[in-house]
Design an enzyme around this catalytic site. Structure first.
Site, PDB file in Angstrom:
ATOM      1  N   ASN A  59      39.930  27.680  -3.810  1.00 55.61           N
ATOM      2  CA  ASN A  59      40.544  26.567  -3.080  1.00 55.61           C
ATOM      3  C   ASN A  59      40.727  25.332  -3.942  1.00 55.61           C
ATOM      4  OD1 ASN A  59      37.732  26.259  -3.229  1.00 55.61           O
ATOM      5  ND2 ASN A  59      37.707  24.896  -1.454  1.00 55.61           N
TER       6      ASN A  59
ATOM      7  N   LYS B 129      32.909  26.148   4.060  1.00 54.54           N
ATOM      8  CA  LYS B 129      33.117  24.691   4.045  1.00 54.54           C
ATOM      9  C   LYS B 129      34.491  24.421   4.617  1.00 54.54           C
ATOM     10  CE  LYS B 129      35.357  22.410   1.482  1.00 54.54           C
ATOM     11  NZ  LYS B 129      36.187  21.771   0.467  1.00 54.54           N
TER      12      LYS B 129
ATOM     13  N   GLY C 271       7.316  -4.606  12.183  1.00 57.85           N
ATOM     14  CA  GLY C 271       8.172  -3.526  11.680  1.00 57.85           C
ATOM     15  C   GLY C 271       7.427  -2.247  11.353  1.00 57.85           C
ATOM     16  N   ASP C 272       6.123  -2.333  11.160  1.00 56.61           N
ATOM     17  CA  ASP C 272       5.387  -1.136  10.725  1.00 56.61           C
ATOM     18  C   ASP C 272       4.553  -0.504  11.828  1.00 56.61           C
ATOM     19  OD1 ASP C 272       3.477  -3.127  10.880  1.00 56.61           O
ATOM     20  OD2 ASP C 272       2.637  -2.804   8.871  1.00 56.61           O
TER      21      ASP C 272
ATOM     22  N   ARG D 150       0.799  -1.234   0.000  1.00 54.00           N
ATOM     23  CA  ARG D 150       0.000   0.000   0.000  1.00 54.00           C
ATOM     24  C   ARG D 150       0.830   1.283   0.000  1.00 54.00           C
ATOM     25  NH1 ARG D 150      -3.891  -1.848   4.775  1.00 54.00           N
ATOM     26  NH2 ARG D 150      -2.225  -3.396   5.008  1.00 54.00           N
TER      27      ARG D 150
ATOM     28  N   GLN E 204      13.027 -14.451   5.020  1.00 45.12           N
ATOM     29  CA  GLN E 204      11.754 -15.040   4.586  1.00 45.12           C
ATOM     30  C   GLN E 204      11.609 -14.650   3.111  1.00 45.12           C
ATOM     31  OE1 GLN E 204       8.096 -13.194   5.862  1.00 45.12           O
ATOM     32  NE2 GLN E 204       6.999 -15.139   5.964  1.00 45.12           N
TER      33      GLN E 204
HETATM   34  C1  UD1 Z   1      -1.814  -8.101  11.317  1.00 46.91           C
HETATM   35  C2  UD1 Z   1      -2.639  -9.105  12.141  1.00 46.91           C
HETATM   36  C3  UD1 Z   1      -3.960  -8.454  12.576  1.00 46.91           C
HETATM   37  C4  UD1 Z   1      -3.671  -7.178  13.326  1.00 46.91           C
HETATM   38  C5  UD1 Z   1      -2.771  -6.246  12.521  1.00 46.91           C
HETATM   39  C6  UD1 Z   1      -2.318  -5.074  13.383  1.00 46.91           C
HETATM   40  C7  UD1 Z   1      -2.064 -11.309  11.266  1.00 46.91           C
HETATM   41  C8  UD1 Z   1      -2.541 -12.459  10.435  1.00 46.91           C
HETATM   42  N1  UD1 Z   1      -2.897 -10.267  11.365  1.00 46.91           N
HETATM   43  O1  UD1 Z   1      -2.531  -7.837  10.118  1.00 46.91           O
HETATM   44  O2  UD1 Z   1      -4.702  -9.345  13.391  1.00 46.91           O
HETATM   45  O3  UD1 Z   1      -4.904  -6.545  13.656  1.00 46.91           O
HETATM   46  O4  UD1 Z   1      -1.594  -6.917  12.080  1.00 46.91           O
HETATM   47  O5  UD1 Z   1      -1.530  -4.163  12.668  1.00 46.91           O
HETATM   48  O6  UD1 Z   1      -0.990 -11.379  11.840  1.00 46.91           O
HETATM   49  N2  UD1 Z   1       5.144  -9.760   7.610  1.00 46.91           N
HETATM   50  C9  UD1 Z   1       6.220 -10.592   7.382  1.00 46.91           C
HETATM   51  N3  UD1 Z   1       6.049 -11.716   6.627  1.00 46.91           N
HETATM   52  C10 UD1 Z   1       4.848 -12.072   6.118  1.00 46.91           C
HETATM   53  C11 UD1 Z   1       3.741 -11.221   6.369  1.00 46.91           C
HETATM   54  C12 UD1 Z   1       3.916 -10.090   7.119  1.00 46.91           C
HETATM   55  O7  UD1 Z   1       7.331 -10.311   7.825  1.00 46.91           O
HETATM   56  O8  UD1 Z   1       4.787 -13.110   5.464  1.00 46.91           O
HETATM   57  C13 UD1 Z   1       5.341  -8.532   8.407  1.00 46.91           C
HETATM   58  C14 UD1 Z   1       5.052  -7.277   7.631  1.00 46.91           C
HETATM   59  O9  UD1 Z   1       6.223  -6.776   7.016  1.00 46.91           O
HETATM   60  C15 UD1 Z   1       4.539  -6.344   8.716  1.00 46.91           C
HETATM   61  C16 UD1 Z   1       3.928  -7.272   9.746  1.00 46.91           C
HETATM   62  O10 UD1 Z   1       4.446  -8.546   9.491  1.00 46.91           O
HETATM   63  O11 UD1 Z   1       5.575  -5.617   9.334  1.00 46.91           O
HETATM   64  C17 UD1 Z   1       2.402  -7.296   9.684  1.00 46.91           C
HETATM   65  O12 UD1 Z   1       1.963  -7.766   8.433  1.00 46.91           O
HETATM   66  P1  UD1 Z   1       0.703  -7.156   7.704  1.00 46.91           P
HETATM   67  O13 UD1 Z   1       0.525  -7.872   6.415  1.00 46.91           O
HETATM   68  O14 UD1 Z   1       0.790  -5.690   7.689  1.00 46.91           O
HETATM   69  O15 UD1 Z   1      -0.466  -7.656   8.686  1.00 46.91           O
HETATM   70  P2  UD1 Z   1      -1.907  -7.018   8.833  1.00 46.91           P
HETATM   71  O16 UD1 Z   1      -2.743  -7.405   7.678  1.00 46.91           O
HETATM   72  O17 UD1 Z   1      -1.754  -5.583   9.124  1.00 46.91           O
HETATM   73 CA    CA Z   2       0.022  -3.820   8.922  1.00 51.57          CA
END
Ligand code: UD1
Ligand code: CA
Length: 481
Positions: free
Chosen positions: A402, A367, A121-122, A30, A92
């Site tokens: 310079n 500088k 991470g987010d 996104r 991964q």
């Molecule tokens: C996830 C949760 C949801 C929660 C939400 C809160 C799950 C299935 N769902 O959904 O219940 O309400 O977060 O923000 O966990 N990532 C990986 N590898 C993968 C998939 C994701 O490393 O295969 C990492 C992403 O980079 C990210 C984090 O995991 O940092 C969350 O993944 P994202 O796909 O954003 O999960 P949500 O759909 O937001």
């Molecule tokens: Ca998310």
């Protein structure tokens, strides 16, 4: 609030029997970006570093980041900020879901036992206090601790399912929820703490039978409900905010920045606290005054009572007590002495060191240049690779030449020297103590202490010239003057 909100380059000192997994393998679809979401800067710091900073504050060790999309670049950003080896990377290659990511992360933890904290991470705004509470709760009960929040608009989040006694029974993802479940406003923040052994067991047996065909980490919650038990910690909506698109990125940046400014406002004045950018690594001393649209980045320090006027942009710059930076001064890796006066429109580049009471005025660029106490360069000047003593006056339009196309060379101007306007100093060159360089000079050799240097061509005046030329062009229109 701590003096510095982020601890950079922190190292784990004493272990806390806590390991941390940071899930950061996703592309961040996104964001619609060529760059991994984890690398987008949030107030000057890559997004992925926020959970790392929290883990370091909690003295977690090891810290494992699960990386996938642009793994090499994200890994490089992590080493640059936290030091090589601070964060272990688990790859991964294919993003098969949060449950799959945790499974791979656990593999990198090998025989490790104890509590594991899982961060996304987010999700950058979580406080140390909230995470400490989560870890404590898991540890105290030996249970899975999850973080939940009440949201007015729960759209997109996993919903928390509780049984008739109010205990957590599981989490259902938005895409898998029934209409009844979609009405639940308590959501899963996606942050957990649990015993390592339970996580190993529970993630080994996940299946992708769901709307997204992924291995959901959230499925471990129902498993825990029927085995070790689940406890929850509630958090406010702001703290759990996740960053999925650019709108959320800047919204969170505003929140972070306002927190930092709020902290410094206790002893410094911000003319418009909503119209400045102050990174977490900046320090601001008592009675400083910060104008509108000022940007303070990196290791910048603003000394006591210093005034930073509108539009100044300072990066890794030290401003001494009582110094005044007039509008639109741009400084990078510079140090500005006490009571110095700079700008408007001055450009201090890396390696600039201004002593106390120095004046550097409009359209002056410096500088790798040092100006000693009380020296002045007030107008339209370039000073590069220059050492200037105390009490020197550098006239308008002075330029240090310079660079000869191959290398940079040094200019030295000793104490009390006076450089007339429009002088070129062709480096390497030295102007001695109290020497005077007459306006318009091109200085190509060292000037002795106390001497006058003058390179002017003799002035000649030719009387009646204008009339003679006019007569020659008598039948043409007069030039416009
Ligand atoms: C996830 C949760 C949801 C929660 C939400 C809160 C799950 C299935 N769902 O959904 O219940 O309400 O977060 O923000 O966990 N990532 C990986 N590898 C993968 C998939 C994701 O490393 O295969 C990492 C992403 O980079 C990210 C984090 O995991 O940092 C969350 O993944 P994202 O796909 O954003 O999960 P949500 O759909 O937001
Ligand atoms: Ca998310």
């Amino acid at each position: 609030m701590p003096r510095r909100i982020l601890v950079s380059r922190g190292q784990t000192k004493t272990k806390n029997n806590l390991a941390c997994l940071i899930l950061a393998a996703g592309k961040g679809t996104r964001m619609d970006s060529a760059r991994a979401k984890m690398l987008h800067p949030l107030l000057g710091v890559p997004l992925v570093s926020y959970p790392v900073e929290r883990a370091l504050e909690l003295r977690a060790s090891p810290i494992v980041a699960v990386l996938g999309f642009q793994r090499a670049e994200v890994e490089k950003a992590l080493s640059a900020r936290h030091g090589q080896g601070t964060v272990t990377v688990a790859e991964q290659a294919e993003q098969k879901g949060t449950g799959h990511a945790v499974r791979l992360g656990l593999a990198a933890l090998r025989q490790w036992e104890g509590t594991v904290l899982i961060l996304y991470g987010d999700v950058p705004l979580l406080s140390r206090e909230t995470l400490t509470a989560l870890v404590k709760k898991s540890r105290g009960a030996g249970k899975l601790a999850i973080m939940t929040a009440e949201l007015a608009d729960p759209h997109g989040y996993g919903r928390v399912i509780r049984n008739e006694r109010g205990a957590v029974a599981g989490v259902v993802e938005h895409k898998d929820a029934s209409p009844d479940q979609l009405r639940i406003t308590e959501v899963n923040a996606g942050i957990y703490a649990a015993p390592a052994a339970f996580l190993r067991q529970a993630t080994a047996r996940l299946s992708p039978h769901n709307a997204q065909g992924e291995l959901y980490l959230t499925d471990i919650i129902a498993k825990a409900a029927t085995s070790i038990g689940v406890v929850s910690v509630s958090v406010n909506a702001e703290e759990m905010a996740g960053i999925n698109d650019r709108e959320q990125l800047v919204a969170v940046e505003k929140i972070l920045c306002r927190r930092i400014v709020g902290h410094w406002m206790k002893h410094a004045t911000f003319r418009d606290p909503d119209a400045v950018v102050v990174e977490a690594s900046v320090t601001i001393d008592q009675d400083a005054e910060i104008g509108r649209n000022v940007v303070l980045r990196g290791r910048t320090r603003i000394g006591a009572g210093a005034r930073i006027d509108d539009g100044c942009i300072l990066t890794h710059t030290d401003v001494g007590a009582g110094a005044v930076l007039l509008p639109y001064t741009v400084a990078t890796e510079a140090s500005i002495g006490t009571n110095a006066k700079v700008g408007p429109f001055a450009h201090l580049r890396p390696g600039t060191e201004l002593g106390p009471d120095v004046h550097v005025g409009n359209y002056v660029e410096t500088k790798k240049t040092r100006l000693g106490r009380g020296s002045k360069a007030n107008h339209l000047t370039y000073l590069g690779d220059t050492i200037i003593g105390e009490g020197v006056n550098v006239g308008a339009g002075t330029i240090t030449c310079n660079y000869n196309g191959y290398e940079k060379r040094q200019t030295i101007i000793e104490d009390g020297a006076f450089i007339g306007s429009d002088t070129q100093l062709v480096a390497p060159v030295r102007v001695g103590k109290r020497a005077v360089v007459a306006a318009g000079a091109t200085i190509t050799e060292d000037i002795r202490d106390g001497a006058l240097a003058i390179t002017r061509a003799p002035l000649k005046q030719i009387d009646g010239y204008a009339d003679r030329v006019a007569a020659r062009y008598a039948n043409k229109a007069a030039p416009k003057r």
